[in-house]
Enzyme design. Structure first.
Site, mmCIF file in Angstrom:
data_model
loop_
_atom_site.group_PDB
_atom_site.id
_atom_site.type_symbol
_atom_site.label_atom_id
_atom_site.label_comp_id
_atom_site.label_asym_id
_atom_site.label_seq_id
_atom_site.Cartn_x
_atom_site.Cartn_y
_atom_site.Cartn_z
ATOM 1 N N ASP A 90 0.836 -1.210 0.000
ATOM 2 C CA ASP A 90 0.000 0.000 0.000
ATOM 3 C C ASP A 90 0.869 1.257 0.000
ATOM 4 O O ASP A 90 0.635 2.210 -0.753
ATOM 5 C CB ASP A 90 -0.897 -0.057 1.243
ATOM 6 C CG ASP A 90 -1.891 1.082 1.320
ATOM 7 O OD1 ASP A 90 -2.428 1.480 0.269
ATOM 8 O OD2 ASP A 90 -2.131 1.580 2.432
ATOM 9 N N ARG A 135 -11.187 10.709 -10.542
ATOM 10 C CA ARG A 135 -10.491 10.689 -9.242
ATOM 11 C C ARG A 135 -9.910 9.318 -8.903
ATOM 12 O O ARG A 135 -9.257 9.152 -7.880
ATOM 13 C CB ARG A 135 -11.471 11.082 -8.125
ATOM 14 C CG ARG A 135 -11.933 12.528 -8.169
ATOM 15 C CD ARG A 135 -13.022 12.744 -7.131
ATOM 16 N NE ARG A 135 -12.518 12.530 -5.780
ATOM 17 C CZ ARG A 135 -13.249 12.039 -4.781
ATOM 18 N NH1 ARG A 135 -14.520 11.682 -4.990
ATOM 19 N NH2 ARG A 135 -12.739 11.894 -3.589
ATOM 20 N N LYS A 136 -10.227 8.314 -9.694
ATOM 21 C CA LYS A 136 -9.757 6.951 -9.383
ATOM 22 C C LYS A 136 -8.371 6.723 -9.978
ATOM 23 O O LYS A 136 -8.153 6.967 -11.173
ATOM 24 C CB LYS A 136 -10.714 5.914 -9.972
ATOM 25 C CG LYS A 136 -12.106 5.984 -9.412
ATOM 26 C CD LYS A 136 -12.947 4.884 -10.033
ATOM 27 C CE LYS A 136 -14.383 5.307 -10.088
ATOM 28 N NZ LYS A 136 -15.253 4.355 -10.772
HETATM 29 C C1 LIG Z 1 -0.030 17.811 2.332
HETATM 30 C C2 LIG Z 1 0.505 17.400 1.089
HETATM 31 C C3 LIG Z 1 1.455 16.258 1.277
HETATM 32 C C4 LIG Z 1 1.018 15.018 0.602
HETATM 33 C C5 LIG Z 1 1.094 13.829 1.479
HETATM 34 C C6 LIG Z 1 0.497 12.675 0.766
HETATM 35 C C7 LIG Z 1 0.163 11.591 1.704
HETATM 36 C C8 LIG Z 1 -0.859 10.731 1.072
HETATM 37 C C9 LIG Z 1 -1.435 9.790 2.075
HETATM 38 C C10 LIG Z 1 -1.288 8.407 1.540
HETATM 39 C C11 LIG Z 1 -1.782 7.442 2.546
HETATM 40 C C12 LIG Z 1 -1.348 6.070 2.163
HETATM 41 C C13 LIG Z 1 -2.498 5.246 1.839
HETATM 42 C C14 LIG Z 1 -3.340 4.998 3.050
HETATM 43 O O1 LIG Z 1 -2.994 4.241 3.924
HETATM 44 S S1 LIG Z 1 -4.781 5.863 3.149
HETATM 45 C C15 LIG Z 1 -5.541 5.190 4.636
HETATM 46 C C16 LIG Z 1 -6.524 4.116 4.316
HETATM 47 N N1 LIG Z 1 -7.608 4.651 3.546
HETATM 48 C C17 LIG Z 1 -8.613 5.335 4.109
HETATM 49 O O2 LIG Z 1 -8.676 5.544 5.292
HETATM 50 C C18 LIG Z 1 -9.670 5.854 3.166
HETATM 51 C C19 LIG Z 1 -11.061 5.762 3.772
HETATM 52 N N2 LIG Z 1 -12.038 6.069 2.749
HETATM 53 C C20 LIG Z 1 -12.488 7.331 2.526
HETATM 54 O O3 LIG Z 1 -12.178 8.244 3.282
HETATM 55 C C21 LIG Z 1 -13.302 7.548 1.313
HETATM 56 O O4 LIG Z 1 -13.761 6.324 0.817
HETATM 57 C C22 LIG Z 1 -12.517 8.277 0.188
HETATM 58 C C23 LIG Z 1 -12.207 9.722 0.629
HETATM 59 C C24 LIG Z 1 -11.198 7.554 -0.187
HETATM 60 C C25 LIG Z 1 -13.342 8.316 -1.072
HETATM 61 O O5 LIG Z 1 -14.635 8.720 -0.710
HETATM 62 P P1 LIG Z 1 -15.648 9.292 -1.789
HETATM 63 O O6 LIG Z 1 -16.939 9.410 -1.081
HETATM 64 O O7 LIG Z 1 -15.086 10.496 -2.418
HETATM 65 O O8 LIG Z 1 -15.680 8.173 -2.910
HETATM 66 P P2 LIG Z 1 -16.372 6.711 -2.819
HETATM 67 O O9 LIG Z 1 -16.017 6.018 -1.562
HETATM 68 O O10 LIG Z 1 -17.824 6.835 -3.138
HETATM 69 O O11 LIG Z 1 -15.686 5.915 -4.006
HETATM 70 C C26 LIG Z 1 -15.125 6.590 -5.132
HETATM 71 C C27 LIG Z 1 -15.304 5.711 -6.353
HETATM 72 O O12 LIG Z 1 -14.647 4.461 -6.210
HETATM 73 C C28 LIG Z 1 -15.526 3.421 -6.679
HETATM 74 N N3 LIG Z 1 -15.128 2.145 -6.078
HETATM 75 C C29 LIG Z 1 -15.159 1.807 -4.783
HETATM 76 N N4 LIG Z 1 -14.661 0.563 -4.629
HETATM 77 C C30 LIG Z 1 -14.325 0.125 -5.854
HETATM 78 C C31 LIG Z 1 -13.762 -1.060 -6.344
HETATM 79 N N5 LIG Z 1 -13.432 -2.070 -5.537
HETATM 80 N N6 LIG Z 1 -13.516 -1.151 -7.672
HETATM 81 C C32 LIG Z 1 -13.816 -0.121 -8.514
HETATM 82 N N7 LIG Z 1 -14.366 1.019 -8.102
HETATM 83 C C33 LIG Z 1 -14.630 1.134 -6.793
HETATM 84 C C34 LIG Z 1 -16.889 3.903 -6.262
HETATM 85 O O13 LIG Z 1 -17.907 3.234 -6.974
HETATM 86 C C35 LIG Z 1 -16.773 5.375 -6.645
HETATM 87 O O14 LIG Z 1 -16.896 5.461 -8.056
HETATM 88 P P3 LIG Z 1 -17.828 6.563 -8.726
HETATM 89 O O15 LIG Z 1 -19.197 6.190 -8.297
HETATM 90 O O16 LIG Z 1 -17.358 7.890 -8.170
HETATM 91 O O17 LIG Z 1 -17.556 6.420 -10.191
#
Ligand SMILES: CCCCCCCCCCCCCC(=O)SCCNC(=O)CCNC(=O)[C@H](O)C(C)(C)COP(=O)(O)OP(=O)(O)OC[C@H]1O[C@@H](n2cnc3c(N)ncnc32)[C@H](O)[C@@H]1OP(=O)(O)O
Length: 143
Positions: A62, A107-108
């Site tokens: 991941d 966004r995906k």
């Molecule tokens: C400050 C700057 C520095 C940068 C630092 C960078 C660090 C980065 C950090 C990195 C951390 C490292 C990594 C980590 O550890 S990240 C930590 C682990 N992850 C999380 O905690 C995320 C928890 N989830 C959420 O908060 C929400 O779900 C998010 C915000 C991600 C999206 O919620 P949102 O409500 O916006 O979207 P949605 O849930 O409706 O889904 C979106 C789309 O996905 C489609 N979908 C779902 N499942 C599947 C599937 N199996 N196959 C195909 N498609 C699938 C679904 O149908 C939809 O499609 P559509 O209907 O829109 O077309």
């Protein structure tokens, strides 16, 4: 290959330098966006005797995939993660983790990653990440 500047939080369990309990992974990136990390996993991350815990293996994949997003300047969170545990991953051996960004659909973001030892694939993974805003990502941080 060059070091990846990713801007992740210092306390990130995967890559944060300030997280003394974490994995403290370092990542390189190629001109083509391939992410590479060579590391030895310490004994405190043991699962089966002598081998890395399965949850940690998922974390390694991941984390590397999230860096593949960062190499594309994408800030995204993991929405769906699949792991194939093909062979046990030994502790304290230099493993190579690679990851790449495959495609984006709005966004995906779709990525894949592998963990190898001496050229043999021990584990592989695929994930769907959803791009989020910096504000969303940082909404629970305190200064
Ligand atoms: C400050 C700057 C520095 C940068 C630092 C960078 C660090 C980065 C950090 C990195 C951390 C490292 C990594 C980590 O550890 S990240 C930590 C682990 N992850 C999380 O905690 C995320 C928890 N989830 C959420 O908060 C929400 O779900 C998010 C915000 C991600 C999206 O919620 P949102 O409500 O916006 O979207 P949605 O849930 O409706 O889904 C979106 C789309 O996905 C489609 N979908 C779902 N499942 C599947 C599937 N199996 N196959 C195909 N498609 C699938 C679904 O149908 C939809 O499609 P559509 O209907 O829109 O077309």
């Amino acid at each position: 290959m060059r070091p990846l500047a990713h801007g992740a939080a210092h306390h990130c369990f995967g890559c944060g330098k300030a997280n003394r309990s974490g994995l403290r992974l370092n990542f390189l990136v190629s001109d083509e966006g391939l992410i590479v990390c060579r590391t030895k996993i310490p004994a405190r991350f043991e699962g089966p005797p002598g081998y890395v815990h399965g949850g940690v293996i998922a974390t390694l994949l991941d984390e590397a995939m999230s860096k593949a997003n960062r190499a594309c300047n994408v800030i995204a969170m993991t929405r769906h993660l699949e792991v194939d545990y093909r062979r046990p991953v030994p502790l304290r051996s230099t493993i190579e983790i690679t990851a790449r960004h495959l495609k984006a659909e709005g966004r995906k973001h779709f990525c894949e990653a592998e963990i190898r030892l001496h050229g043999e694939t021990l584990a592989s993974g695929k994930a769907l990440f959803i791009a989020v805003t910096k504000q969303f990502l940082l909404s629970r941080t305190k200064d």
